[in-house]
Design an enzyme around this catalytic site. Sequence first.
Site, mmCIF file in Angstrom:
data_model
loop_
_atom_site.group_PDB
_atom_site.id
_atom_site.type_symbol
_atom_site.label_atom_id
_atom_site.label_comp_id
_atom_site.label_asym_id
_atom_site.label_seq_id
_atom_site.Cartn_x
_atom_site.Cartn_y
_atom_site.Cartn_z
ATOM 1 N N LEU A 89 -9.412 -8.174 -22.978
ATOM 2 C CA LEU A 89 -10.513 -9.138 -22.931
ATOM 3 C C LEU A 89 -10.525 -10.049 -21.711
ATOM 4 C CD1 LEU A 89 -10.684 -10.093 -26.723
ATOM 5 C CD2 LEU A 89 -11.954 -8.346 -25.461
ATOM 6 N N HIS A 108 -15.846 0.908 -23.576
ATOM 7 C CA HIS A 108 -16.709 -0.150 -24.116
ATOM 8 C C HIS A 108 -17.386 0.424 -25.363
ATOM 9 C CE1 HIS A 108 -19.246 -3.720 -23.999
ATOM 10 N NE2 HIS A 108 -20.248 -2.935 -24.350
ATOM 11 N N GLU A 178 -14.261 6.625 -30.209
ATOM 12 C CA GLU A 178 -13.447 6.222 -29.051
ATOM 13 C C GLU A 178 -12.118 6.976 -29.070
ATOM 14 O OE1 GLU A 178 -12.925 1.955 -28.558
ATOM 15 O OE2 GLU A 178 -14.896 1.619 -29.417
HETATM 16 C C1 GRF Z 1 -12.515 -1.053 -28.996
HETATM 17 O O1 GRF Z 1 -13.684 -1.048 -29.770
HETATM 18 C C2 GRF Z 1 -12.895 -0.997 -27.532
HETATM 19 O O2 GRF Z 1 -14.072 -0.305 -27.281
HETATM 20 C C3 GRF Z 1 -13.098 -2.411 -27.190
HETATM 21 O O3 GRF Z 1 -12.150 -3.121 -27.953
HETATM 22 C C4 GRF Z 1 -11.780 -2.366 -29.105
HETATM 23 C C5 GRF Z 1 -10.292 -2.221 -29.069
HETATM 24 O O4 GRF Z 1 -9.761 -1.728 -30.258
HETATM 25 N N1 GRF Z 1 -13.084 -2.599 -25.766
HETATM 26 P P1 GRF Z 1 -8.213 -1.352 -30.345
HETATM 27 O O5 GRF Z 1 -7.413 -2.581 -29.961
HETATM 28 O O6 GRF Z 1 -7.956 -0.207 -29.411
HETATM 29 O O7 GRF Z 1 -7.977 -0.990 -31.774
#
Ligand code: GRF
Length: 198
Positions: A89, A108, A178
């Site tokens: 972040l 993202h 993802e």
């Molecule tokens: C995911 O949804 C990613 O797209 C976003 O943050 C989230 C991270 O999830 N950037 P994690 O920490 O990998 O479980």
Amino acid sequence: MTDSPARLAVFASGGGSNLQAILDHFDALGTDAPGIVALVLSDRSEAGALERARARIVPAVWLPRDRNSEMGAILREHRITHVALAGYLRLVPSAVVREYQGRMVNVHPALLPAFGGPGMYGHRVHEAVVKAGARVTGPTVHFVSEHYDEGAIIAQSEVAVQPGDTAEQVAARVLEQEHRIYPRIVADLCAGRLAAAG
Ligand code: GRF
């Protein structure tokens, strides 16, 4: 770059389920893995991602936001060749972005350029998708540039939004997607199979 195995750093602020998916994928590739996860870095000391790293004996570094300027030195110290942002972040310092141009990617949780940019992260993204009445969403993997969510897009994957879906339901479906696409793209990046861009 030489052809020696990649030394990947994964940056994460949260639970690290994408980190886990990357670790599992590299394990599954075995001797075909294009390198190793050599470092996990987080801006939050309590991030689940750091725990997941330690559980795999992967160096885990907490870099608080007021020490962001040390990032480049840490990456050099661990001889990092590639970087995957996975729910990280903080803005990566420009000097680091420039140094890793074409070798740093991000995932993202929406179809960029929609629902991206400053302040669009985590749950906020899925809430905005639902509020806008979008019928389709899904993850975007892109090269990292000096502006949030603006680097060249590598891949997108569509996920349907059903009428009446909550942001939580959409988030879970996108996250699952993802986990399917990101580890493969990260492996391709490390293997030098992605056209360098950024
Ligand atoms: C995911 O949804 C990613 O797209 C976003 O943050 C989230 C991270 O999830 N950037 P994690 O920490 O990998 O479980």
